[in-house]
Scaffold this motif. Sequence first.
Motif, PDB file in Angstrom:
ATOM      1  N   ALA A  34      75.731   8.899  59.868  1.00  0.00           N
ATOM      2  CA  ALA A  34      74.868   7.823  60.380  1.00  0.00           C
ATOM      3  C   ALA A  34      73.800   7.467  59.347  1.00  0.00           C
ATOM      4  N   ASP A  35      73.206   8.481  58.739  1.00  0.00           N
ATOM      5  CA  ASP A  35      72.164   8.235  57.736  1.00  0.00           C
ATOM      6  C   ASP A  35      72.751   7.452  56.559  1.00  0.00           C
ATOM      7  N   THR A  36      73.919   7.893  56.090  1.00  0.00           N
ATOM      8  CA  THR A  36      74.585   7.213  54.974  1.00  0.00           C
ATOM      9  C   THR A  36      74.837   5.742  55.317  1.00  0.00           C
ATOM     10  N   VAL A  39      73.405   3.825  57.554  1.00  0.00           N
ATOM     11  CA  VAL A  39      72.183   3.013  57.688  1.00  0.00           C
ATOM     12  C   VAL A  39      71.502   2.804  56.332  1.00  0.00           C
ATOM     13  N   HIS A  40      71.618   3.778  55.425  1.00  0.00           N
ATOM     14  CA  HIS A  40      71.091   3.520  54.071  1.00  0.00           C
ATOM     15  C   HIS A  40      71.735   2.274  53.482  1.00  0.00           C
ATOM     16  N   VAL A  41      73.042   2.162  53.658  1.00  0.00           N
ATOM     17  CA  VAL A  41      73.721   0.973  53.118  1.00  0.00           C
ATOM     18  C   VAL A  41      73.243  -0.280  53.849  1.00  0.00           C
ATOM     19  N   THR A  76      66.361  14.541  65.019  1.00  0.00           N
ATOM     20  CA  THR A  76      66.968  14.543  63.672  1.00  0.00           C
ATOM     21  C   THR A  76      67.013  13.124  63.092  1.00  0.00           C
ATOM     22  N   HIS A  77      66.747  13.048  61.782  1.00  0.00           N
ATOM     23  CA  HIS A  77      66.613  11.750  61.116  1.00  0.00           C
ATOM     24  C   HIS A  77      67.772  10.787  61.424  1.00  0.00           C
ATOM     25  N   GLY A  78      69.016  11.226  61.168  1.00  0.00           N
ATOM     26  CA  GLY A  78      70.168  10.333  61.384  1.00  0.00           C
ATOM     27  C   GLY A  78      70.282   9.883  62.841  1.00  0.00           C
ATOM     28  N   THR A  80      67.808   9.294  64.868  1.00  0.00           N
ATOM     29  CA  THR A  80      66.833   8.219  65.156  1.00  0.00           C
ATOM     30  C   THR A  80      67.390   6.879  64.679  1.00  0.00           C
ATOM     31  N   LEU A  81      68.070   6.906  63.534  1.00  0.00           N
ATOM     32  CA  LEU A  81      68.590   5.657  62.950  1.00  0.00           C
ATOM     33  C   LEU A  81      69.699   5.059  63.812  1.00  0.00           C
ATOM     34  N   ALA A  82      70.554   5.954  64.367  1.00  0.00           N
ATOM     35  CA  ALA A  82      71.676   5.495  65.203  1.00  0.00           C
ATOM     36  C   ALA A  82      71.165   4.729  66.423  1.00  0.00           C
ATOM     37  N   THR A 133      64.080   0.009  59.883  1.00  0.00           N
ATOM     38  CA  THR A 133      64.712   0.986  60.781  1.00  0.00           C
ATOM     39  C   THR A 133      64.298   2.403  60.378  1.00  0.00           C
ATOM     40  N   HIS A 134      64.283   2.664  59.075  1.00  0.00           N
ATOM     41  CA  HIS A 134      63.889   3.998  58.610  1.00  0.00           C
ATOM     42  C   HIS A 134      62.443   4.323  58.950  1.00  0.00           C
ATOM     43  N   MET A 135      61.557   3.361  58.712  1.00  0.00           N
ATOM     44  CA  MET A 135      60.134   3.674  58.917  1.00  0.00           C
ATOM     45  C   MET A 135      59.840   3.889  60.401  1.00  0.00           C
TER      46      MET A 135
HETATM   47 ZN    ZN Z   1      67.827   8.007  55.884  1.00  0.00          ZN
END
Ligand code: ZN
Length: 380
Positions: A187-189, A191-193, A274-276, A278-280, A260-262
């Motif tokens: 998920a983190d990967t 959302v980074h993209v 967990t970070h990923g 939150t992004l999902a 989204t990250h902030m």
């Molecule tokens: Zn991230």
Amino acid sequence: MNNFIYHNPTELVFGKGQIARLPKLIPADKRIMVTFGGGSVKRNGVYDQVVRALEGRDFIEFWGIEANPSVETLRKAIALGKERKVDFLLAVGGGSVIDGTKLIAAGLLYDGDAWEIVLRGRAEKSVPLATVLTISATGSEMNSGAVISRYETKEKYPFSGDYPLFSILDPGVLHSLPKRQIACGLADTFVHVLEQYLTAPGQSRLMDRWAEGILHTVFEIAPEALSDNPDYDVMSEYMLSATLALNDMIRMGVREDWATHMIGHEITALHGLTHGATLAIVINGTLRVLREQKRGKLLQYGERIWGIAGGTEEERIDRTIAANEAFFRSLGLSTRLSEEGIGEETVAEIERRFNAGGWKYGEEGNVDGVMARRILEACL
Ligand code: ZN
Ligand code: NZQ
């Protein structure tokens, strides 16, 4: 295309058994501090490989860098490192251990308190650092960013430190990861993209195609990576995708979002999620609220990644946002705040923090406190 300077000095050392190369990669005269998290490396054999490779070298160990590393713990590592005159750091772990080590590296050459470096957003100088990566997600192994928490005040902010001198990526070490950590890493990967790609169309065909290549790959490998016995080659693709998603390669000359990250960092700071994960959740709110601003790119994303072509533009955007959410659900992650027991109180606190800090994120710089509230409300 905007002007840019690309300079990524990290040497990537990829593949089976590559931890054994450590003695060749670290200059012989260095006083090394090896940093670790909570102990997963003792259970999966990575610690043994590192210690064997460093036999005869001058090194000390620092344990206990938490997931979402805290300045409180890192101050202890800095004090120890100064006392022992450490001049090389080797992080053995995931984004948290690596990010924490970036702050230690800067703190060793700084006279004040390490939190000042984080608040300033940039480290002036650092002791050289390198990494043995054990979980793929953040790209910290090949970028200069780091995100540090201050538990005392429930704050979590990024700063820019140094790039690792080298990073060893052995996909074999990922086999001990719990499925949830793999899901959060994917998920983190992803959302980074999206943070670098899903802004305005027509900036760079090349950046778009590279970004879409990573998105396609992650989507294709996700079911296999989350299966009971993932194949080595699949884990290799996962590992490399995560690194390439945030190593400066796909952001040359294009605008970036990062709202989204902030917002996600605030959720982690307040709830420890967990970070990923939150992004999902937050990415869905971002796409719903900013659908007009991101219209052109949403249509492209829908067509090229999810194969959504027919119907009116509004229908296509609706289906794209739904497909995006379905992907994160397919990883087994929540896509709504309420599923994690997070509600209005947190929304109000994040809005307050954005307003108090005067924070504005997003490719248009328009994600302020009011907009952050709207985004969070759109994923309640
Ligand atoms: Zn991230
Ligand atoms: O501490 P140990 O015992 O090692 O356990 C870790 C940790 O609990 C475990 N783990 C790691 N490798 C393992 C393993 N368990 C079994 N087998 C293995 N091979 O996994 C847990 C999570 O590790 P962590 O390092 O926290 O994960 P991740 O790499 O996702 O890092 C998250 C941190 O990075 C920040 C996040 O905000 C968060 O603080 N980010 C850093 C970025 C950067 N530097 O560029 C960008 C990202 O957007 C992100 O914000």
